[in-house]
Scaffold this motif. Structure first.
Motif, PDB file in Angstrom:
ATOM      1  N   TYR A  22       0.826  -1.198   0.000  1.00 57.93           N
ATOM      2  CA  TYR A  22       0.000   0.000   0.000  1.00 57.93           C
ATOM      3  C   TYR A  22       0.866   1.257   0.000  1.00 57.93           C
ATOM      4  CZ  TYR A  22      -3.786  -3.128   1.300  1.00 57.93           C
ATOM      5  OH  TYR A  22      -4.700  -4.140   1.321  1.00 57.93           O
ATOM      6  N   ARG A  23       0.258   2.361  -0.407  1.00 50.37           N
ATOM      7  CA  ARG A  23       0.936   3.649  -0.351  1.00 50.37           C
ATOM      8  C   ARG A  23       1.240   3.999   1.106  1.00 50.37           C
ATOM      9  NH1 ARG A  23      -4.091   7.773  -1.612  1.00 50.37           N
ATOM     10  NH2 ARG A  23      -5.536   6.899  -0.108  1.00 50.37           N
ATOM     11  N   LEU A  24       2.183   4.911   1.291  1.00 50.12           N
ATOM     12  CA  LEU A  24       2.576   5.280   2.650  1.00 50.12           C
ATOM     13  C   LEU A  24       1.480   6.063   3.366  1.00 50.12           C
ATOM     14  CD1 LEU A  24       6.300   6.225   2.012  1.00 50.12           C
ATOM     15  CD2 LEU A  24       5.393   4.159   3.054  1.00 50.12           C
ATOM     16  N   ASN A  25       1.061   7.212   2.836  1.00 47.77           N
ATOM     17  CA  ASN A  25      -0.073   7.942   3.389  1.00 47.77           C
ATOM     18  C   ASN A  25      -0.542   8.961   2.355  1.00 47.77           C
ATOM     19  OD1 ASN A  25       1.421  10.409   3.732  1.00 47.77           O
ATOM     20  ND2 ASN A  25       2.349   9.480   5.556  1.00 47.77           N
ATOM     21  N   ASP A  26      -1.556   9.734   2.698  1.00 44.27           N
ATOM     22  CA  ASP A  26      -2.163  10.587   1.673  1.00 44.27           C
ATOM     23  C   ASP A  26      -1.329  11.821   1.332  1.00 44.27           C
ATOM     24  OD1 ASP A  26      -4.554  11.823   4.060  1.00 44.27           O
ATOM     25  OD2 ASP A  26      -2.560  12.409   3.779  1.00 44.27           O
ATOM     26  N   THR A  27      -0.246  12.072   2.067  1.00 38.58           N
ATOM     27  CA  THR A  27       0.578  13.241   1.753  1.00 38.58           C
ATOM     28  C   THR A  27       1.859  12.843   1.034  1.00 38.58           C
ATOM     29  OG1 THR A  27       1.747  13.117   3.875  1.00 38.58           O
ATOM     30  CG2 THR A  27      -0.278  14.417   3.803  1.00 38.58           C
ATOM     31  N   GLN A  28       2.077  11.565   0.858  1.00 38.30           N
ATOM     32  CA  GLN A  28       3.309  11.107   0.233  1.00 38.30           C
ATOM     33  C   GLN A  28       2.990  10.305  -1.022  1.00 38.30           C
ATOM     34  OE1 GLN A  28       5.562   9.036   3.186  1.00 38.30           O
ATOM     35  NE2 GLN A  28       5.879  10.840   4.458  1.00 38.30           N
ATOM     36  N   LYS A  29       4.032  10.014  -1.778  1.00 36.96           N
ATOM     37  CA  LYS A  29       3.881   9.247  -3.000  1.00 36.96           C
ATOM     38  C   LYS A  29       3.392   7.839  -2.676  1.00 36.96           C
ATOM     39  CE  LYS A  29       8.847   8.324  -2.728  1.00 36.96           C
ATOM     40  NZ  LYS A  29       9.085   9.116  -1.531  1.00 36.96           N
ATOM     41  N   ASN A  30       2.726   7.209  -3.647  1.00 41.51           N
ATOM     42  CA  ASN A  30       2.167   5.884  -3.405  1.00 41.51           C
ATOM     43  C   ASN A  30       3.099   4.779  -3.884  1.00 41.51           C
ATOM     44  OD1 ASN A  30       1.936   6.194  -6.122  1.00 41.51           O
ATOM     45  ND2 ASN A  30      -0.233   5.641  -6.250  1.00 41.51           N
ATOM     46  N   TYR A  31       4.402   5.047  -3.871  1.00 41.46           N
ATOM     47  CA  TYR A  31       5.381   4.032  -4.237  1.00 41.46           C
ATOM     48  C   TYR A  31       6.678   4.309  -3.478  1.00 41.46           C
ATOM     49  CZ  TYR A  31       7.314   7.772  -7.098  1.00 41.46           C
ATOM     50  OH  TYR A  31       7.849   8.963  -7.510  1.00 41.46           O
ATOM     51  N   SER A  32       7.541   3.329  -3.442  1.00 42.26           N
ATOM     52  CA  SER A  32       8.882   3.526  -2.891  1.00 42.26           C
ATOM     53  C   SER A  32       9.880   2.844  -3.812  1.00 42.26           C
ATOM     54  CB  SER A  32       8.991   2.958  -1.471  1.00 42.26           C
ATOM     55  OG  SER A  32       8.809   1.560  -1.488  1.00 42.26           O
ATOM     56  N   VAL A  61      14.012  10.534   1.222  1.00 41.44           N
ATOM     57  CA  VAL A  61      14.712   9.279   1.509  1.00 41.44           C
ATOM     58  C   VAL A  61      14.075   8.666   2.750  1.00 41.44           C
ATOM     59  CG1 VAL A  61      16.910   8.188   2.020  1.00 41.44           C
ATOM     60  CG2 VAL A  61      16.844  10.200   0.532  1.00 41.44           C
ATOM     61  N   THR A  62      13.528   7.472   2.608  1.00 44.35           N
ATOM     62  CA  THR A  62      12.810   6.841   3.725  1.00 44.35           C
ATOM     63  C   THR A  62      13.595   5.741   4.404  1.00 44.35           C
ATOM     64  OG1 THR A  62      11.727   5.326   2.174  1.00 44.35           O
ATOM     65  CG2 THR A  62      10.565   7.366   2.716  1.00 44.35           C
ATOM     66  N   GLY A  63      14.757   5.376   3.868  1.00 44.45           N
ATOM     67  CA  GLY A  63      15.535   4.326   4.495  1.00 44.45           C
ATOM     68  C   GLY A  63      16.973   4.340   4.027  1.00 44.45           C
ATOM     69  N   LEU A  64      17.899   4.032   4.945  1.00 42.65           N
ATOM     70  CA  LEU A  64      19.316   3.920   4.613  1.00 42.65           C
ATOM     71  C   LEU A  64      19.950   2.916   5.561  1.00 42.65           C
ATOM     72  CD1 LEU A  64      21.931   4.744   3.189  1.00 42.65           C
ATOM     73  CD2 LEU A  64      22.117   6.663   4.795  1.00 42.65           C
ATOM     74  N   GLN A  65      20.495   1.844   4.991  1.00 37.56           N
ATOM     75  CA  GLN A  65      21.191   0.841   5.788  1.00 37.56           C
ATOM     76  C   GLN A  65      22.515   0.512   5.102  1.00 37.56           C
ATOM     77  OE1 GLN A  65      17.939  -0.176   4.527  1.00 37.56           O
ATOM     78  NE2 GLN A  65      16.937   0.847   6.261  1.00 37.56           N
ATOM     79  N   ALA A  66      23.491   0.104   5.888  1.00 41.80           N
ATOM     80  CA  ALA A  66      24.784  -0.309   5.358  1.00 41.80           C
ATOM     81  C   ALA A  66      25.332  -1.417   6.241  1.00 41.80           C
ATOM     82  CB  ALA A  66      25.755   0.874   5.297  1.00 41.80           C
ATOM     83  N   GLY A  67      26.194  -2.254   5.656  1.00 45.45           N
ATOM     84  CA  GLY A  67      26.737  -3.336   6.460  1.00 45.45           C
ATOM     85  C   GLY A  67      27.839  -4.093   5.750  1.00 45.45           C
ATOM     86  N   VAL A  68      28.413  -5.028   6.474  1.00 46.86           N
ATOM     87  CA  VAL A  68      29.425  -5.928   5.946  1.00 46.86           C
ATOM     88  C   VAL A  68      29.029  -7.344   6.339  1.00 46.86           C
ATOM     89  CG1 VAL A  68      30.852  -5.611   8.020  1.00 46.86           C
ATOM     90  CG2 VAL A  68      31.875  -6.530   5.931  1.00 46.86           C
ATOM     91  N   SER A  69      29.196  -8.284   5.417  1.00 46.75           N
ATOM     92  CA  SER A  69      28.855  -9.674   5.703  1.00 46.75           C
ATOM     93  C   SER A  69      29.957 -10.585   5.181  1.00 46.75           C
ATOM     94  CB  SER A  69      27.512 -10.055   5.065  1.00 46.75           C
ATOM     95  OG  SER A  69      27.573  -9.946   3.652  1.00 46.75           O
ATOM     96  N   PHE A  76      30.537  -5.821   1.136  1.00 48.10           N
ATOM     97  CA  PHE A  76      30.213  -4.515   1.718  1.00 48.10           C
ATOM     98  C   PHE A  76      29.023  -3.970   0.935  1.00 48.10           C
ATOM     99  CE2 PHE A  76      34.708  -5.282   2.228  1.00 48.10           C
ATOM    100  CZ  PHE A  76      34.941  -4.984   3.557  1.00 48.10           C
ATOM    101  N   TRP A  77      27.985  -3.549   1.623  1.00 42.42           N
ATOM    102  CA  TRP A  77      26.777  -3.155   0.908  1.00 42.42           C
ATOM    103  C   TRP A  77      26.124  -1.931   1.552  1.00 42.42           C
ATOM    104  CZ3 TRP A  77      22.676  -3.393   4.236  1.00 42.42           C
ATOM    105  CH2 TRP A  77      22.790  -4.266   5.328  1.00 42.42           C
ATOM    106  N   VAL A  78      25.363  -1.229   0.719  1.00 37.27           N
ATOM    107  CA  VAL A  78      24.596  -0.079   1.182  1.00 37.27           C
ATOM    108  C   VAL A  78      23.253  -0.106   0.472  1.00 37.27           C
ATOM    109  CG1 VAL A  78      25.617   1.447  -0.568  1.00 37.27           C
ATOM    110  CG2 VAL A  78      24.573   2.433   1.490  1.00 37.27           C
ATOM    111  N   ARG A  79      22.202   0.253   1.192  1.00 39.36           N
ATOM    112  CA  ARG A  79      20.836   0.160   0.663  1.00 39.36           C
ATOM    113  C   ARG A  79      20.094   1.465   0.937  1.00 39.36           C
ATOM    114  NH1 ARG A  79      19.197  -3.544   3.895  1.00 39.36           N
ATOM    115  NH2 ARG A  79      20.040  -5.243   2.638  1.00 39.36           N
ATOM    116  N   PHE A  80      19.507   2.051  -0.108  1.00 40.47           N
ATOM    117  CA  PHE A  80      18.711   3.273   0.002  1.00 40.47           C
ATOM    118  C   PHE A  80      17.261   2.958  -0.336  1.00 40.47           C
ATOM    119  CE2 PHE A  80      22.960   4.682  -1.115  1.00 40.47           C
ATOM    120  CZ  PHE A  80      23.189   5.759  -0.272  1.00 40.47           C
ATOM    121  N   THR A  81      16.351   3.629   0.322  1.00 39.34           N
ATOM    122  CA  THR A  81      14.936   3.586  -0.040  1.00 39.34           C
ATOM    123  C   THR A  81      14.446   5.012  -0.222  1.00 39.34           C
ATOM    124  OG1 THR A  81      14.650   1.597   1.317  1.00 39.34           O
ATOM    125  CG2 THR A  81      12.662   2.713   0.570  1.00 39.34           C
ATOM    126  N   PHE A  82      13.813   5.282  -1.355  1.00 42.16           N
ATOM    127  CA  PHE A  82      13.354   6.628  -1.680  1.00 42.16           C
ATOM    128  C   PHE A  82      11.829   6.684  -1.699  1.00 42.16           C
ATOM    129  CE2 PHE A  82      17.374   5.770  -3.762  1.00 42.16           C
ATOM    130  CZ  PHE A  82      18.147   6.849  -3.373  1.00 42.16           C
TER     131      PHE A  82
END
Length: 970
Positions: free
Chosen positions: A257-267, A916-924, A964-970
């Motif tokens: 589902y979309r986030l809410n009525d004031t934001q875009k309906n996709y990520s 930007v709704t999310g940002l994670q980084a890590g090493v595995s 080594f990785w990094v992940r963005f969510t827009f």
């Protein structure tokens, strides 16, 4: 195409058109009932309209309902969130808005999670009558980078072992489920992706050594939402023939589902991964060429991956799309690399309250190059480790010139429709296709000392198409005959069609190093083509009952038809029955026990014969001396041949206590009957030296599987969870149709009274001596002996998941196995070539000569205790007896380790959430370290099949992989 585009655009903008008529607002906040923390991404849906939204970073949700629906009518507001109990609140749609907050309780062990129990049957885990394991693939992929499905499955499921054949990037792999089932088939479970059965084969048409490539290597692990595994006939009976080794059900990601009525309906999500493959453990100094092979393999192979996805939707349409580009090189980078691209597009459409349509599709293309290793005199390990001096058989230039490339293309698509025409009735229809092409192109170049210096080329083409059709209806009866007695009856049919066409050609003799066109070769070595078509169909009935939310039982049957069985036995029945009782509902257990359930299940499945076993007469093609082709009699089939039938009993106990401990225990017993054995005809029949397939063999196996989970800490800033898997399995061959022994692999056999694929050979008992007390030779057992199993009878894993300082997460997985054996043909070859230093030391002590320089050790005096002891040790390295090289190989691996940090909350203080709704980084790290009794890598399989599991024949060890990785969510 234009019409389809217009329809798609219409479905996307329809929610906006509806909202134009005027709206009624529904909003609120979703939090954790214990910590009061907001829950980001929780799904809130208004039933039955299917309109809803997902919560934002602060736990808030908001969506609009068309004013036409808000006329005082009753509705239900349903909120769900991963690992939390679903909550439903009744609301009345009146006024201008509704504010409804939710405080969700954590479902620590997913007791309310819905799991698959049959083709069209689902129920919550807390009341399931069978053992179902689920892997939260999407969650795991956020902590650890996985090359493919095999790594994602390894160590995650009780009762299931996954063995990767070699450390070659893109290599084949095998499941070993509950003792391996019966004798027939390849021992592998059925694989379904979004309801479509897909091929699970290891391909190796033209060898480059023994290892193969797997048809599942194209699957992008990042697209997988979850994996469910039904582990034997008792659970998988509904899936019919060939489900005796279980069923793996893979579900890919869908829209939200979309986030809410004031934001875009996709990520939009983007992930970048950079890593390396390197030698996890160097070859030890016991090998005279250890430095040479370590120099070859110690080069780091580069990994680069880009992933992009978009997720979105409204109350009517939801969608998920992704693209992945992956490059990975192995321990021999120039000769081992993988290039994979994949595109996925999944849609779900809800045009009416009673109607749902889903479309899932993906297309992948992959190029793989692999080095020559394993059983090959032109391989790196053979020449840089197993001969003396190094490269005495083939030089570096020759080994490097070899080219073996594999090109895959795969389309996977499915459509599913769910219709609820009247209350309590659901009709489901689905159809899907798994279509793939595969090309192997192997070149031994001109001018190098292979089997011929003029070069060879071999090309293999394979096209495969597998269609899956399913139609079923489910009707729910409430208060049937008596109050609280419910029945969810399911009836349906499933059809599987398979078409495989292949051709191959091998040539040799080129005139120069620049031309390898097939037509330019002077000699045609071989040519062939084949076509296979198989049809399978089944009808099934499931009758799941429940009474008073305490007693649960199911009766069912499936009737299967297949073109592979003999014409005299066209169909076969597979019944199943199961029972579960919730003991915690009776009130006599302590209050600290949150749930206690006992369960019992019986089910049957089978394995199909070979495609030509049911044909009365079999022929093969040939080309005679005159160049004229024809057909020759090859063998006799059995029109009465049936599938191997496997029956399984399963008993289980599930307990949850103190809101922090969960225990799942399952005991199983399987009996395989009517296993297909090929026996020779009696001489009196006059049919010659041919074999005939009979349903004569039998195998039994039993064992248990245990999963212990502990949710030790659950606080706002800290959380700690642990899990322990412990498996035990034992199988015995009971009958081989009169034969006492059948050779299965290089050193493994099928023998009455022994487990399947047991190592079996003569054993050197010590040395013999001449009259002067000098070493004479080996004293060998009079008969062949049981030398152990390549499958550990005790195995398991340990997992830790630790979140600290709120946003750091440490994850680790270790695997272990006991009573495991390995046949080290690698060591035997080194001994044969005088390339193994302990062997050379014993030669020096016994005063013997060698091709390699002997260590500076004074010879011992014959007849002395020291000389006799050295002679006995030397005899136990005699390369003429393979049993000398079957060794202990118990293991403990720290398989996966990762550390990640979630920057989302920190980032929200500087960047608006709308951007930007999310940002994670890590090493595995994968294959962090291994503790094992075996000198080398104990989890190798040079032929990529169960029959040769545990055979190390110049096989490339598994690498240590760092990402080594990094992940963005827009």
């Amino acid at each position: 195409m234009k019409k389809l585009l217009i329809l798609f655009l219409f479905l996307i903008i329809l929610p906006s058109l509806i909202s134009a008529e005027g709206t009624f607002k529904v909003k609120g906040k979703v939090t954790d009932s214990k910590t009061k923390e907001p829950l980001f991404g929780a799904s809130v849906v208004l039933k039955p309209s299917n309109i809803g939204a997902a919560t934002d970073l602060d736990g808030n949700y908001s969506f609009d309902v068309p004013i036409s629906l808000a006329k005082g009518q009753k509705a239900e507001l349903v909120v769900s969130y991963v690992s939390y109990k679903k909550k439903t609140v009744s609301v009345t749609l009146q006024g201008t808005e509704i504010i409804q907050n939710f405080a969700l309780e954590e479902d620590v062990f997913q007791n309310e999670e819905v799991v698959v129990t049959g083709i069209a049957s689902k129920t919550s885990k807390g009341v399931a009558e069978i053992s179902v394991s689920r892997i939260p693939a999407a969650e795991l992929s956020e902590k650890q980078m996985y090359q493919g499905l095999s790594q994602l499955l390894s160590g995650k499921v009780s009762g299931v072992n996954v063995s990767i054949s070699t450390g070659t990037v893109g290599s084949a792999w095998n499941f070993f489920v509950r003792g391996g089932g019966g004798i027939n088939g390849n021992g592998q479970p059925l694989i379904y992706i979004d309801g479509v059965r897909v091929e699970n084969l290891n391909l190796n048409r033209f060898t480059a050594g023994g290892s193969a490539v797997n048809t599942l290597s194209l699957l992008n692990p990042s697209d997988i939402e979850n994996i469910e595994i039904l582990k034997g006939p008792a659970a998988a009976s509904t899936y019919g023939t060939d489900a005796s080794n279980g069923v793996v059900l893979i579900t890919t990601k869908g829209g939200k589902y979309r986030l809410n009525d004031t934001q875009k309906n996709y990520s939009i999500g983007y992930q970048f991964d950079y890593g390396t493959n390197s030698l996890a453990k160097k070859y030890p100094s016991e090998f005279i060429n250890a430095d040479t092979i370590n120099g070859v393999l110690n080069t780091s192979g580069i990994i680069r991956e880009h992933s992009l996805n978009i997720t979105g939707g409204s109350g009517i349409v939801r969608y998920y799309a992704s693209y992945q580009n992956r490059f990975e090189s192995g321990l021999i980078p120039d000769q081992n690399y993988l290039k994979r691209n994949s595109v996925t597009a999944n849609f779900a459409v809800y045009p009416a309250e009673t109607f749902t349509v889903k479309f899932n599709s993906s297309y992948s293309w992959q190029n793989l190059r692999r080095p020559r290793n394993d059983d090959s005199q032109f391989g790196w390990i053979f020449n840089a480790l197993e001969v003396y001096p190094a490269y005495a058989n083939a030089n570096k230039a020759t080994i490097s010139a070899f080219n073996d490339s594999h090109t895959f293309n795969q389309f996977l698509g499915s459509g599913a429709l769910t219709w609820n025409p009247v209350a309590s009735l659901d009709i489901n229809a689905s159809a899907g296709i798994n279509y793939n092409t595969y090309v192997q192109d192997r070149i031994e170049p001109y001018g190098y000392a292979f089997s011929t210096t003029t070069g060879t080329r071999a090309v293999y083409n394979r096209d495969s198409r597998q269609m899956t059709y399913d139609l079923n209806a489910k009707y729910s009866f409430r208060d049937l005959f008596v109050d609280n007695l419910n029945l969810n009856a399911v009836a349906g049919t499933q059809i599987i069609t398979t078409r495989i066409a292949s051709n191959s050609i091998s040539v040799q003799g080129f005139s120069n190093a620049d031309m390898y066109n097939l037509g330019s070769a002077s000699i045609l070595s071989s040519k062939d083509d084949s076509f296979l078509e198989r049809r399978e169909a089944g009808i099934y009935l499931d009758l799941p009952f429940s009474y008073d939310n305490t007693y649960f039982w199911t009766l069912g049957i499936r009737r299967d038809y297949s073109s592979a069985v003999g014409i005299e036995s066209p169909s076969i029945n597979y019944p199943h029955a199961s029972l579960a009782v919730r003991l915690d509902k009776f009130g006599f257990l302590p209050s600290d026990i949150n749930m206690a359930k006992v369960r019992a299940t019986y089910g049957e499945s089978g394995q199909l014969p070979n495609n030509d076993d049911g044909l009365p007469l079999n022929y093969h093609t040939f080309v005679g001396g005159t160049g004229i082709g024809g057909a020759a009699f090859e063998g006799v089939g059995n029109p009465a041949i049936e599938p191997e039938r496997i029956k399984e009993y399963e008993l289980g106990l599930d307990v949850q206590m103190f809101d922090m401990i969960s225990l799942e225990f399952t005991y199983y017993k399987q009996n395989a009957e009517k296993s297909i054995i090929r026996s020779s005809f009696a001489p009196s029949t006059g049919l010659g030296d041919y074999t005939f397939p009979y349903n004569l063999g039998s195998v039994s196996n039993h064992g248990f599987e245990t999963l212990l989970q502990i949710d030790a800490i659950k606080e706002t800033d800290y959380a700690l969870s642990l899990s322990l898997i412990w498996n035990y399995q034992k199988n015995i061959v009971n009958d081989l149709g009169g034969a006492s022994l059948i050779q299965a692999g290089r050193e493994t056999v099928l023998k009455v009274g022994l487990p399947k694929y047991e190592f079996y050979d003569y054993k050197v008992l010590g040395a013999t001596f001449d009259a002067n007390g000098k070493y004479k030779g080996s004293k060998v057992s009079d008969t062949q002996l049981d030398l152990g199993s390549p499958f550990p009878d005790h195995s398991g894993s340990i997992t830790i998941n630790f979140r600290f300082l709120k946003n750091f997460t440490l994850y680790g997985l270790a695997e272990w196995g006991l009573n495991n054996k390995v046949f080290s043909y690698t060591t035997r070859r080194a001994v044969t070539a005088d390339g193994y230093i302990p062997y050379l030391e014993l030669k020096a002590k016994l005063g013997l000569t060698a091709k390699a320089p002997l260590p500076n050790i004074a010879p011992l005096t014959p007849g002395t205790p020291e000389y006799i002891d050295a002679a006995n040790q030397f005899a136990r390295m005699d390369p003429n007896y393979y049993g000398n090289f079957i060794t202990d190989a118990d293991y403990f691996y720290l398989r996966e380790l990762s550390l990640s940090y979630d920057f989302t909350q920190l980032m929200s203080e500087f960047i608006p959430n709308s951007y930007v709704t999310g940002l994670q980084a890590g090493v595995s790290v994968r294959n962090v370290f291994k503790l094992t009794k075996y000198l080398l890598d104990p989890e190798l399989n040079y032929r990529s099949d169960l029959q040769n599991t545990g055979t190390d024949f110049g096989t490339l060890p598994q690498p240590r992989t760092i990402n080594f990785w990094v992940r963005f969510t827009f």
